[in-house]
Design an enzyme around this catalytic site. Sequence first.
Site, PDB file in Angstrom:
ATOM      1  N   ASP A   9      67.109  38.344 -70.962  1.00  0.00           N
ATOM      2  CA  ASP A   9      66.127  37.752 -69.881  1.00  0.00           C
ATOM      3  C   ASP A   9      65.252  35.963 -70.061  1.00  0.00           C
ATOM      4  O   ASP A   9      64.820  36.130 -70.540  1.00  0.00           O
ATOM      5  CB  ASP A   9      65.138  38.268 -70.028  1.00  0.00           C
ATOM      6  N   ASP A  37      65.281  34.038 -64.545  1.00  0.00           N
ATOM      7  CA  ASP A  37      64.112  34.758 -63.962  1.00  0.00           C
ATOM      8  C   ASP A  37      64.000  33.373 -62.847  1.00  0.00           C
ATOM      9  O   ASP A  37      63.876  33.061 -63.265  1.00  0.00           O
ATOM     10  CB  ASP A  37      63.226  35.698 -65.138  1.00  0.00           C
ATOM     11  N   GLU A  89      68.320  34.942 -60.631  1.00  0.00           N
ATOM     12  CA  GLU A  89      67.850  35.631 -59.774  1.00  0.00           C
ATOM     13  C   GLU A  89      67.011  34.931 -58.899  1.00  0.00           C
ATOM     14  O   GLU A  89      66.540  33.455 -59.103  1.00  0.00           O
ATOM     15  CB  GLU A  89      66.730  36.734 -59.955  1.00  0.00           C
ATOM     16  N   HIS A 149      64.439  46.694 -61.343  1.00  0.00           N
ATOM     17  CA  HIS A 149      63.356  47.434 -61.795  1.00  0.00           C
ATOM     18  C   HIS A 149      61.692  46.112 -60.695  1.00  0.00           C
ATOM     19  O   HIS A 149      60.489  46.582 -61.213  1.00  0.00           O
ATOM     20  CB  HIS A 149      62.686  46.611 -63.162  1.00  0.00           C
ATOM     21  N   ASP A 150      62.333  46.035 -60.062  1.00  0.00           N
ATOM     22  CA  ASP A 150      60.633  45.176 -58.643  1.00  0.00           C
ATOM     23  C   ASP A 150      61.418  45.898 -57.586  1.00  0.00           C
ATOM     24  O   ASP A 150      60.676  45.702 -56.791  1.00  0.00           O
ATOM     25  CB  ASP A 150      61.245  44.113 -59.143  1.00  0.00           C
TER      26      ASP A 150
END
Length: 567
Positions: free
Chosen positions: A109, A209, A263, A338-339
């Site tokens: 990430d 991210d 993302e 995870h969000d």
Amino acid sequence: MTRRSVTATTDRDRQWWKEAVVYQVYPRSFYDSDGDGVGDLPGVTAKVEYLDDLGVDVVWLCPVYESPNADNGYDISDYRAIMDEFGTMADWETLLDALHEREMRLLMDLVVNHTSDEHEWFQRSRRREDGYEDYYYWRDGSPDEPPNNWGSFMGGSAWTYDEVREQWYLHLFDEKQPDLNWRNADVRDEIASLVEWWLEKGIDGFRIDASNYISKPEGLPDGASGRSPTGVEQFSHGPRVHEYLRELYERTFSNYDVMTVAEMNDTSVELAREYLGESGDGLDMIVHFEHMGVDAGPGGRWDPEGWGEWSLPAFKEIMSRWQRDLGDGWNAPYLGNHDQPRIVSRFGDDGEYRTESAKLLATFLLTSRGTPFVYQGEEIGMTNAEFDGLADLDDPQTVGAIEDLLAAGTVDSYAEVREFVNYVSRDHARTPMQWDDTENAGFTDGDPWFAVNDDYTEVNVADAIADEDSIWHYYRRLIDRRHDADVLVYGDYDLLCPDDEQLYAYTRTLDDEAVLVVLNWSADPAAFEPEDIDVSASSVLISNYDDASARGVRRDYRPYEAVVVEL
Ligand code: NOJ
């Protein structure tokens, strides 16, 4: 088990990362090897064999860098060090080797829209140390009046007044996540250098991210009201975003055989195309959020009114647009991460049809065009948890949103948003992975950092592996089918019956291969009677009902029935 060769081919369009299935690990909640209640890197290594058995090709590891954990690792204080709770650099190297030994790959990430406020750069910047003054967005102003009206994704203002520097700093996320100033060439050099450092360590790619927020417009103008957070139209896809991403690609990614996944919340297909491939900024895939909005209220995800309802035709329209219109770009289909809340609770039925609907969601994901992303626990149908009060929550975004609602007087107590939180919170995805039916679901011998979902005695890996009909085995078979069928990876996508409110049906075609996918996305029977498809020679490739073969294609489909047939 078959897995495609992981070497890149000479064919321009054929890439290992297009043929891969990605499995996302949220390390804090995956497996705790040392009994401190927190998942860790040796815990992930201990489960590499498990992931290999499932058949996935790439592991995306959420941040494992040093971090004070204001946002569970998305606030990084040292990009070249491993968080103590997760282990050591040697543990990380062991994991990388364990994956590579099994011909699996590691996606890290990359969180560089912001750092932690505990990062050395921020500490130096707040002290105005030479060379670091402009590493972040600092603005003058009275301590009572933020420099503009931008809101943070974590609730409240996007600005915090720093008593040390006696200026405001910008943070689009938590106040402990100050935004880096990408206009500063030194900042871009630092980022390229840390990216290079990890690529040299042998990783196989990065998930980037918040990548569409890295460029902010000159003057940081106020945002219009009505968007959430306020100002998003100003800082999303800002004026120099392409320049920055392209530069990073040229300096780093382009020199390695790696995959990049950006993302991008707040992105249309048209905008996405501008970033993808050589004609764009060199990125391989985009994680868009359009389908994540289908069940939100009119005011967006954190609107406590009007949430939870969603229409299948609207969902199909979104997904089909991305499947069809991305041009040379490549999709990164996902339903959860995870969000987001748990997919079976959100898009399926976590009660009577938990098994059937979890398998239907798997069928959809793994027959989509693009590189599918499976989030930990989806393969056993993990469900949303129950959070009875603010104290049960961990996620700063959920807590910030509730605090905003309380402060605005929209609600008076947690009780009024309890049901909403139990639907929408990011925390649902962050409860520990359920490995077996022993205490704490086999996740830890200690006290888990976050409460285990009560349903672990029924929903767990050990039981799923023991049962050939389980969701887990269905995922494994589907992944195998995908690895064996180019048509599922590269085939064109065509939607059938777009307005049907129960059925999601589509074909995938590649040269003379064709596959039909029929999903009854509802708890009631639904008739599928396509007129213009020749089903005379069809054979079932996979289905979540074991007698699908005997029933033919034109017929009533049972609750959450999913059938993939070769035509
Ligand atoms: C997106 C990440 O997925 C999320 O977990 C995080 O809170 C924000 N970006 C900020 O880094």
